[in-house]
Design an enzyme around this catalytic site. Structure first.
Site, short mmCIF file in Angstrom:
data_model
loop_
_atom_site.label_atom_id
_atom_site.label_comp_id
_atom_site.label_asym_id
_atom_site.label_seq_id
_atom_site.Cartn_x
_atom_site.Cartn_y
_atom_site.Cartn_z
N HIS A 1 22.56 1.36 25.15
CA HIS A 1 23.60 2.39 25.05
C HIS A 1 24.91 1.89 25.65
CE1 HIS A 1 25.05 6.44 24.42
NE2 HIS A 1 25.48 6.52 25.66
N GLN B 1 35.17 2.02 26.62
CA GLN B 1 35.33 2.56 27.97
C GLN B 1 35.42 1.47 29.04
OE1 GLN B 1 32.43 5.70 28.66
NE2 GLN B 1 33.08 6.81 26.83
N TYR C 1 31.97 6.03 18.67
CA TYR C 1 32.57 7.28 18.19
C TYR C 1 34.09 7.29 18.17
CZ TYR C 1 32.66 8.70 23.23
OH TYR C 1 32.85 8.78 24.59
N HIS D 1 26.31 12.95 18.03
CA HIS D 1 26.76 12.75 19.40
C HIS D 1 25.93 13.54 20.40
CE1 HIS D 1 29.19 13.65 23.02
NE2 HIS D 1 29.61 12.40 22.88
N HIS E 1 22.95 11.94 22.63
CA HIS E 1 23.07 12.38 24.02
C HIS E 1 22.39 13.74 24.17
CE1 HIS E 1 27.19 10.15 24.13
NE2 HIS E 1 26.34 9.45 24.86
N GLU F 1 22.43 15.71 29.68
CA GLU F 1 22.98 14.82 30.71
C GLU F 1 23.45 15.60 31.92
OE1 GLU F 1 26.51 11.44 31.24
OE2 GLU F 1 26.29 12.50 29.34
N HIS G 1 19.99 9.74 28.20
CA HIS G 1 20.02 10.45 29.48
C HIS G 1 18.80 11.36 29.64
CE1 HIS G 1 23.97 8.77 29.92
NE2 HIS G 1 24.48 9.51 28.96
N ASP H 1 26.26 2.08 29.09
CA ASP H 1 26.99 3.31 28.84
C ASP H 1 28.51 3.14 28.97
OD1 ASP H 1 27.71 5.94 28.40
OD2 ASP H 1 26.35 6.79 29.87
#
Length: 455
Positions: A59, A64, A124, A210, A234, A237, A271, A322
């Protein structure tokens, strides 16, 4: 990329049946052709001390990596995942396709240097900065594929369907404008993504609704025929997500998903932090993989996954980086175990049985679960598997006098970062002496993007 036959030889290597001595590995066409223990080094073989299978990173949000370190300032109220998300939206607002490629390449270099050899890219960030789709819907997918090709990492691309801003068909927030598609346009984005990864020799295409906040059960059902690859989502979480799902549907997220989707071994629930005992047992029985990201989950204050109960019920798990705030394969495994120790006030919680090495148990679990979640097929140092191999640097003080499973314990729990010497991906050496072969040029491009994007 097809590579000629090559021979590697390890004084010790971790095979599916356990540790073996004097192991010769023959590689042809990017795959392991044969593995033989108790062998003298073949003529011309490259010799190393310890060989391990490369770990899957199930993942990643590669973009990011550009905001790592930017969210560690306390706001005027209690900080949480939801305040972090606003920082993330601000960071991605400025990214161009060139930035996406540069940042992804840097993240993938760091993954390979850490011992990850395949990544599940939960992708995404689809559209232009104002939310307008690119002329080629797969513009950013092609950038991710280019980063994978430049670095050599194995790629499982998971284009993300994102349609709503919250449960009950809530309108998307302005910060989500680069993510949004309807089912029809997403089906065309999937076709474009397939074209983008076609040049990569063993890339896998899956898909990712998502979350239950962003995709309805009906939309998820319409998406599933678009691929026979893995399905990631996801779920659960944050406690606010659980509360919102209960208010909307009367059911908790994992419970709702298991009732409304055909969750099986193709699925990976990312998660799944907040589950009841009954949900934990049902998820384990489904055959799906729990995608755990302990460093990010700790950074975001998510909570602690019920790993002991999940594994006891026969559940499968893998690990991922992540948000890529700190890319460290051994660190993900270490924090997974340490979170359980903190939660249960006990030690060696995830060791598979009495007398078992915790490091070995974590490694074996993450290897098998990660390979399943990424559609990797066979994994490990075995004939027919991709030649994704990691050697450890036994000159490190942490490894002094260690052998067998204790080497894994030392790497995961006692090494001051690193510990990886060489990495082969698809039979091609991409890391040597702990450094990626293209680190200098890739890092220069990353630095240029970061200077333009600012902090």
């Amino acid at each position: 990329m097809t590579t000629p036959a090559a021979h590697l030889w390890f004084e010790a290597a971790l095979l599916p049946e356990g540790w073996a001595r004097q192991v010769a590995v023959e590689v042809a066409g990017g795959r392991i052709a044969r593995v033989d223990a108790g062998m003298v080094p073949p003529a011309g073989a490259e010799r190393h001390a310890v060989g391990l299978p490369g770990l899957p990173n199930l993942h990643s949000h590669a973009f990011q990596r550009a905001m790592a370190g930017l969210s560690q300032v306390r706001g005027p109220s209690t900080d949480s995942f939801w305040t972090w998300r606003e920082v993330m939206y601000g960071a991605l607002d400025r990214m161009t396709p060139e930035d996406v490629e540069a940042v992804a390449a840097q993240a993938y270099v760091e993954m390979l240097e850490a011992g990850f050899t395949r990544v599940g890219e939960f992708h995404y960030l689809h559209h232009d900065r104002d939310g307008t789709p690119y002329a080629d819907l797969g513009e950013h997918a092609a950038r991710i594929a280019a980063a994978a090709q430049a670095t050599g990492i194995g790629l499982t691309l998971l284009p993300v369907f994102y349609a709503h801003g919250g449960f009950g068909l809530q309108a998307p927030a302005p910060g989500q404008r680069r993510f949004i598609n309807d089912v029809e346009r997403f089906s065309r984005l999937m076709e474009a993504s397939a074209r983008a990864i076609a040049p990569l020799p063993d890339a896998v295409l899956g898909l990712a609704p998502h979350s239950l906040r962003a995709a309805t059960a009906e939309e998820i059902a319409a998406l599933l025929p678009l691929t026979d690859g893995p399905i990631h989502i996801h779920v659960a979480e944050q406690m606010r997500e659980v509360d919102d799902c209960l208010a909307w549907s009367g059911r908790r997220p994992v419970d709702y998903l298991l009732e409304h989707a055909p969750v099986d071994g193709r699925w990976c629930l990312i998660h799944a932090t907040h589950m009841t005992e009954a949900e934990t047992v049902r998820l384990a029985a489904s055959g799906a993989v729990a995608g755990l990201c302990p460093i990010t989950e700790a950074d975001l204050g998510d909570g602690i996954f019920p790993a002991e109960a999940f594994v006891a019920a026969g559940g499968r798990y893998g690990v991922g980086s992540d948000s890529n705030v700190c890319i460290n394969a051994a660190g993900e495994l270490r924090l997974l175990e340490y979170s359980q120790r903190l939660g249960w006030r006990a030690r060696n919680v995830l060791a598979s049985h009495s007398g078992a090495s915790t490091g070995r148990s974590l490694f074996d679990g993450a290897l098998a679960g990660g390979a399943q979640a990424l559609g990797q097929g066979g994994a490990g140092l075995v004939a027919g598997a991709s030649a994704d191999i990691v050697s450890l640097d036994l000159t490190r003080a942490a490894f002094a006098g260690r052998q067998g499973d204790v080497l894994l314990d030392a790497w995961i729990f006692a090494s001051r970062g690193g510990g990886v010497d060489c990495v082969w991906r698809g039979g091609e050496k991409v890391v040597e002496a702990g450094r990626h072969r293209a680190r200098e040029s890739i890092e220069a491009r990353f630095r240029a993007s970061m200077a333009r994007l600012g902090g």
